[in-house]
Motif scaffolding. Sequence first.
Motif: not given
Lengths: 341, 341
Positions: A78, A226, A255, A258-259, A262-263, A281-282, A284-287, A289, B83, B259, B262, B281-282, B285, B287
């Motif tokens: 995974q 995680e 990850q 990052i979560k 967020r919380d 993944e995350l 590169q997602f959040v801003q 980055r 997976t 994305k 975003r 995943e996203l 994540f 909200q």
Amino acid sequence: MERVVTEKDITIKDVAKHANVSVATVSRVLNGLDRVSESTRKRVLKVIDELNFVPNTMAASMVKKKTNMLSVVVPEIQNPFYTAVIGGTVEVAKKAGFFTLVVSTNGDEAEEAEFFESFLSKNVDGIILIGTHKEAEFYRTIRKPTVLVDRYINNSGLDGVMIDNYRGAYEATRHFLEYGHERIAIIDGAHDFNDGKDRYWGYQQAMVEFGVTPDPKYHKQGSWLEESGYRSTVELMQSEYPPTAIFAANNLICQGAIKAFRDLKLDIGEDISLIGFDENELAQFVQPRVTVVRRPTHEMGTQAAEMLIQKIKENDADQSNPKKVVLDVELMKRGSVKKLN
Amino acid sequence: MERVVTEKDITIKDVAKHANVSVATVSRVLNGLDRVSESTRKRVLKVIDELNFVPNTMAASMVKKKTNMLSVVVPEIQNPFYTAVIGGTVEVAKKAGFFTLVVSTNGDEAEEAEFFESFLSKNVDGIILIGTHKEAEFYRTIRKPTVLVDRYINNSGLDGVMIDNYRGAYEATRHFLEYGHERIAIIDGAHDFNDGKDRYWGYQQAMVEFGVTPDPKYHKQGSWLEESGYRSTVELMQSEYPPTAIFAANNLICQGAIKAFRDLKLDIGEDISLIGFDENELAQFVQPRVTVVRRPTHEMGTQAAEMLIQKIKENDADQSNPKKVVLDVELMKRGSVKKLN
DNA sequence: TTGAAAGCGATACCAG
DNA sequence: CTGGTATCGCTTTCAA
């Protein structure tokens, strides 16, 4: 109704009989290496087709002692890091004519051991292993060309492809320090393997070099998953003197962090600085980055496969002088580290 | 220097010789089934240990015609959906004493075909297949107990475990409609397999039932990958009459959409409503979290493994009456769909 | 160019 | 309880 052919029981013998040749000849056309007259080759081919004959690869391999199969054994399927490594090895193996298959051990020593007992392990030509066992002893019993990836076990006698975990962690920590951070936390998991140990060590060394004494309360050691990263982050941020920066020692922990941010409604790069180890993944997602220590995942796989195939071709069973390759890491600076003054 | 034993060449014969028994007897203690006197058993065991004898599984399997290995063949190993399925099959297989290994075909027909030519495919006891080939013809040539997962191929003659793609898409679309949406877009990939087709059909049916004519410009068909989802979303939102809701027909497309939102600075659940197919995943994540059609991924794997093992045990080569199991999906309502009035 | 026969390393049936 | 031996399906000398 059509004739139902039971292909199951058709062997090279049947083909030979129907084509009026010897099994040796059939074998020859099957393997295409030996010289066979064009006429008989055609005749045999025709019979093969008519009879719907499929050679028994096992019987062949039993005498050839070669299956043209590689296997790559990873702790978990995974984790994107492992799949990236797998991707690299498959790519190289394929070009060299090897078929690759994947085995996931779930990070369980027993499952890993089971693999080495299995039919499969006995019949692949080589193994790429991201091991779960900790003791060199286990690795020394492996009787197959094998190259270790990522986690190296000293005295295992095996070749290996690794990265410079120490330097990665060192650079990350130094980056924090250069930006004025001092309350720098590290979240990692058990120091079962060199990678974890080295990352912690790199963190520590950087701190010491900058004259900052690593504070034990800023070292949160849980698992490499995680959820653990999430929990550790929450604990850290809710403590009396929360850190201003966190080094998350692997992709999953990052990850989780990052979560948690967020919380907790904390802005990365503002309320808290963060560097992760390995892309995820995350991040590169959040801003903004998240800055991460990037390692050449795919290349680790290709390198390992190349070494392994080389070994197989050379029929190299020599374990006396294992080769180790250490690949470089790179700090990908993005916006998650705040400059303090 | 220690004596270097070349275990390689030690066979059951050597053991027999050293233990002063016949190979038959050695074979007996090896397999533990037959009655052997305690004394000779011990003696043989001792010799086995001394000689460091490892039985040749290939020779054994050649006569037993059984390897106790299963393989699961998937298009890509990077996709969490696959997976998860793998995880399920491994779990069940393990309990039943089967070792499972994974093969990734990269969604490439040639690679898939290659697998079926390989040593491996010939020597596993059964196969769980998420196929890449489109024509039933290919599947009909498979000479092994096989269970299809997710993608079902009509007339393949194979058993299968699927989900109700139609209903999933239908429910998602209906949810939008019930919340007052009419400009509902769907982003999907090629309709190569039943799953894609069924999802599109479900979307369409729901629209029609609510008296909304599906507008072709709201159907963005690209690939099933994230990048395509991203691009389609951007195009949709930048068009003259952007939709108020988007149904992302698989997990990767949904991630791409998230994305895109975003980057476009659009608030999900506010500026745009979104439902994804399959967890990702996203979606969990951001909200508010994104509503998705959830399918029992793990269970698909366990179900398939159970059917396969059953088939193997029954030595069932009968392809005349394939069993199909359709598992249910569920709409996980979260906060990504805005109520319009 | 082709065939006969000796393996490859186990299992399993048939005797004893 | 133990041994002899045919067998699994193919490859590979060695001769012809």
